[in-house]
Design an enzyme around this catalytic site. Structure first.
Site, mmCIF file in Angstrom:
data_model
loop_
_atom_site.group_PDB
_atom_site.id
_atom_site.type_symbol
_atom_site.label_atom_id
_atom_site.label_comp_id
_atom_site.label_asym_id
_atom_site.label_seq_id
_atom_site.Cartn_x
_atom_site.Cartn_y
_atom_site.Cartn_z
ATOM 1 N N PHE A 1 0.839 -1.198 0.000
ATOM 2 C CA PHE A 1 0.000 0.000 0.000
ATOM 3 C C PHE A 1 0.881 1.257 0.000
ATOM 4 O O PHE A 1 1.910 1.295 0.674
ATOM 5 C CB PHE A 1 -0.919 0.000 1.230
ATOM 6 C CG PHE A 1 -1.937 1.093 1.203
ATOM 7 C CD1 PHE A 1 -3.020 1.024 0.339
ATOM 8 C CD2 PHE A 1 -1.803 2.216 2.009
ATOM 9 C CE1 PHE A 1 -3.958 2.048 0.294
ATOM 10 C CE2 PHE A 1 -2.743 3.233 1.971
ATOM 11 C CZ PHE A 1 -3.822 3.154 1.113
ATOM 12 N N ASP B 1 1.235 -4.442 8.564
ATOM 13 C CA ASP B 1 0.115 -3.527 8.387
ATOM 14 C C ASP B 1 -1.147 -4.381 8.254
ATOM 15 O O ASP B 1 -1.298 -5.123 7.277
ATOM 16 C CB ASP B 1 0.315 -2.647 7.145
ATOM 17 C CG ASP B 1 -0.802 -1.616 6.995
ATOM 18 O OD1 ASP B 1 -1.866 -1.779 7.622
ATOM 19 O OD2 ASP B 1 -0.596 -0.645 6.247
ATOM 20 N N TYR C 1 -11.261 1.934 10.423
ATOM 21 C CA TYR C 1 -12.426 2.499 9.716
ATOM 22 C C TYR C 1 -12.932 1.605 8.594
ATOM 23 O O TYR C 1 -13.913 1.937 7.950
ATOM 24 C CB TYR C 1 -12.146 3.918 9.203
ATOM 25 C CG TYR C 1 -10.912 4.146 8.375
ATOM 26 C CD1 TYR C 1 -10.849 3.743 7.045
ATOM 27 C CD2 TYR C 1 -9.819 4.807 8.910
ATOM 28 C CE1 TYR C 1 -9.713 3.982 6.284
ATOM 29 C CE2 TYR C 1 -8.683 5.051 8.154
ATOM 30 C CZ TYR C 1 -8.636 4.643 6.855
ATOM 31 O OH TYR C 1 -7.511 4.888 6.099
ATOM 32 N N LYS C 2 -12.263 0.474 8.373
ATOM 33 C CA LYS C 2 -12.713 -0.465 7.346
ATOM 34 C C LYS C 2 -13.615 -1.515 7.999
ATOM 35 O O LYS C 2 -14.752 -1.222 8.341
ATOM 36 C CB LYS C 2 -11.508 -1.099 6.663
ATOM 37 C CG LYS C 2 -10.578 -0.076 5.973
ATOM 38 C CD LYS C 2 -9.333 -0.760 5.420
ATOM 39 C CE LYS C 2 -8.327 0.246 4.880
ATOM 40 N NZ LYS C 2 -8.794 0.900 3.645
ATOM 41 N N ARG D 1 -12.545 -3.307 -7.371
ATOM 42 C CA ARG D 1 -12.436 -4.045 -6.112
ATOM 43 C C ARG D 1 -13.808 -4.146 -5.440
ATOM 44 O O ARG D 1 -14.493 -3.131 -5.271
ATOM 45 C CB ARG D 1 -11.451 -3.316 -5.196
ATOM 46 C CG ARG D 1 -11.146 -4.029 -3.900
ATOM 47 C CD ARG D 1 -10.067 -3.317 -3.107
ATOM 48 N NE ARG D 1 -10.560 -2.085 -2.512
ATOM 49 C CZ ARG D 1 -9.895 -1.367 -1.604
ATOM 50 N NH1 ARG D 1 -8.667 -1.745 -1.219
ATOM 51 N NH2 ARG D 1 -10.397 -0.261 -1.109
#
Lengths: 421, 421
Positions: A134, A211, A234-235, A381
């Site tokens: 990422f 991560d 927050y996911k 995605r």
């Protein structure tokens, strides 16, 4: 061929089905709109939905703890970052009490632990990461390498299937200080073996900084096998936009590590306000400034739902959902190519497909109430959320995708990308 | 002798009196309890009160923007940190659009700008701060000095009257890279001359990094004379516990500075997710991770009230309140010694007194509904908030202090301190 009614049967048999009502839907008053034109939100891995309990929990903290308790509420707030960290540790991360701290952003936490890890491996001059990592991780690794005079070994990874452990093994030696890797790849969803990779790095004396942003709340994570980790809430933890992140430091390592942001919340005797910074014992030394109390209250609610459902059940449903999605795509959408691992045990709870007009396809889907996200260079995605996405939602989403491709509706959108999230 | 009715007359004449109703009081439903036993909150410089408009504003962001808008709301959120920064810039900081960014904690922002400042002054090997500087500032300066191989010149400051500009001048030379100072001292309230100090440092080619935590929202700040600044929003800006902080970078300096936390929100083309970190043009390069959307919404409300009242009027009332407090203390409490500048033009909106049993005195006051805070080593700090503290509240608070000292009530408390905020 998987039929719509077969997916409805899967929903009827789903032991987690009841958790959907813990979240705010798109109907009146936040109920669920189950009509044919409803929004099919498949972006829970970018921003999770709002738990129904969050507004009241936030209102309580705002109106009672802040509004009424005022500064006296610090008696509780001062332990909030560790308390919610312990909740994450026990409920979703497989860590022990006192190993997880909530606060700051994932990027800031990555910086802190990366710097701490480098200092803990003096004389070593290499950082390892993956070419498909990422962006914020790659950028932070590059930044720390530059400022500390280190080299970066960016290991090649297959954009579809992720990092091959054998390739990684070839990059490990006694020069490596820290390895930074996502447990679940943000694009392909490829899942690594946390224990095996950590052990391989340890065999060379290196630390792995994981991560967990796309992993936490979607796959089973056992940090008892890890040294360092960070992740976002927050996911799949449904903590809210820009919610505070977390960091994990293995208990046995804490007192030997030191992070560079010497703020007053990391100081041993904080309110002595003494002349010299002495890092607090244990996990508190990884804190920096005044913690984000209001936002952390929302994390507590969101993470609590996953913990209550049980991460094993959540992860199992994530595999089932993505298996169904892969089957539907295989059977009905030959125009797109699966660009994620085909074996559910090798991926997180999202699936990516490749298509030459991926950007336009994403726009066409958004206009038809299907919410995926575009990922460079040519990927769409889909992130079904085990706690609130139904199997029939996948059937309907694929049905709309079939329609877009059949009618060529996506070709009516400009190919030029605008700013996206 | 200032009488109670004289302070009531001051309230009757106060042009800002109406702003009190913008905040949540201690009575039923958040109204103001004006009875004789009411709480007298004099700690707005530690945690400001809850604005009445905040719960609804937060609920809107949570329920509408997050709950309904979901990931699509990033179209607005992505500019929130700069929009609220611009509001601060125009309303309370005297800065231009595009110079103030909200996010992270004060400590993290201090680290970013301190590192950026050091890199912008290559070859210089000294950081200057003040011996009486707030702990997080001193600790961060020490940390950056250690990691960059710099020396710290800690300039002596009078614990009561603050830093003497002549003493500071003696510490400035061509070896100094960055000077870190609070505009308003956290303990004494001593106020520095921002323009004069910045100019003195510039004359030697050094940068001043101002910490405005105790200044913003309490005194007039004119950042048009400054290069770098940070500050917090949970004190006089009433943004809530642990609210996101802000940073300021003078427009002309932005593109020449680079901060070390290379996160994806500081990247030029963020959603290209390209291989290399290239800092964004302008202020955005000082961003790091995903911004704290919910908490920033509360900052917007709080800071908006100060902007609406007008910082000149707020600062004038701050001087008037502290003048009245000093007079009341002089006239009625000879047992305590004023440990703040006596001239209102030389201090922020809080006042500190020295007393050998300061800790016990603070506990006795808390138990009698007066909320100051204790500060090491032997200080009681009173922070009236211009937007909601009345002159008669000061009279009543001093009256309770008189009573405590007359009865010796404070001597019944243990001298040993517990953890405090």
């Amino acid at each position: 061929m998987l039929t719509r009614s077969a997916t409805q049967q899967l929903d009827a048999d789903d032991p987690l089905a009841g958790f959907r009502d813990r979240f705010t839907g798109d109907g009146p008053g936040g109920t669920w709109d189950d009509g044919p034109g409803r929004r099919l939100y498949l972006d829970g891995n970018s921003l999770g939905r709002l738990p129904r309990a969050t507004p009241a929990a936030l209102a309580r903290v705002v109106e009672q703890e802040w509004g009424r308790g005022l500064v006296g509420s610090w008696a509780q707030w001062v332990s909030q970052a560790g308390r919610v960290g312990d909740q994450l540790a026990a409920g979703v991360l497989g860590a022990r009490p006192g190993e997880v701290l909530v606060g700051d952003s994932t990027s800031v936490n990555l910086y802190k632990l990366l710097r701490a890890g480098v200092d803990a491996r003096p004389g070593r001059d290499v950082l390892v990461t993956c070419a498909d990592e990422f962006p914020t991780d790659r950028y932070l690794v590059a930044g720390v390498a530059r400022e500390r005079g280190l080299q970066v070994r960016e290991v090649a990874a297959d954009i579809d299937t992720g990092l091959d452990p054998a390739v990684l093994a070839g990059a490990l030696d006694e020069r490596v200080a820290v390895v930074v890797l996502s447990l679940v790849a943000y694009r392909s969803g490829a899942l690594l073996d946390l224990a095996a990779v950590t052990a391989a790095a340890r065999a060379h004396g290196a630390l792995v900084l994981w991560d967990l942003s796309h992993a936490v709340g979607s796959v089973e994570v056992d940090l008892s096998a890890a040294d360092l980790a960070v992740g976002c809430t927050y996911k799949h933890l449904n903590g809210g936009p820009g919610a505070p992140a977390f960091l994990y430091v293995r208990r046995e390592l804490q007192d030997s590590l030191r992070q560079p942001l010497q703020g007053w919340f990391g100081q041993r005797d904080q309110f002595d306000m003494g002349p010299e910074y002495v890092p607090a014992d244990g996990l508190d030394r990884f804190a920096v400034g005044t913690p984000p109390v209001l936002a952390t209250a929302a994390v507590e609610v969101g993470a609590g739902i996953t913990a209550e459902a049980g991460i094993a059940a959540v992860a199992a449903k994530g595999r089932a959902l993505t298996d169904v999605l892969v089957q539907l795509l295989d059977e009905r959408v030959p125009q797109v190519r699966l660009a994620s691992p085909r074996d559910a045990r090798a991926r997180g709870a999202h699936v990516v497909v490749e298509h030459p007009q991926a950007w336009q396809l994403t726009q066409a889907l958004l206009d038809r109430g299907v919410v995926p996200d575009f990922r460079t260079p040519d990927r769409v995605r889909f992130g079904p959320a085990p706690l609130y996405t139904r199997f029939v939602d996948l059937w309907d989403a694929v049905d709309r995708l079939v329609d877009v491709l059949a009618t060529g509706a996506h070709l009516g959108y400009p190919a030029e990308r605008s700013r996206v999230t």
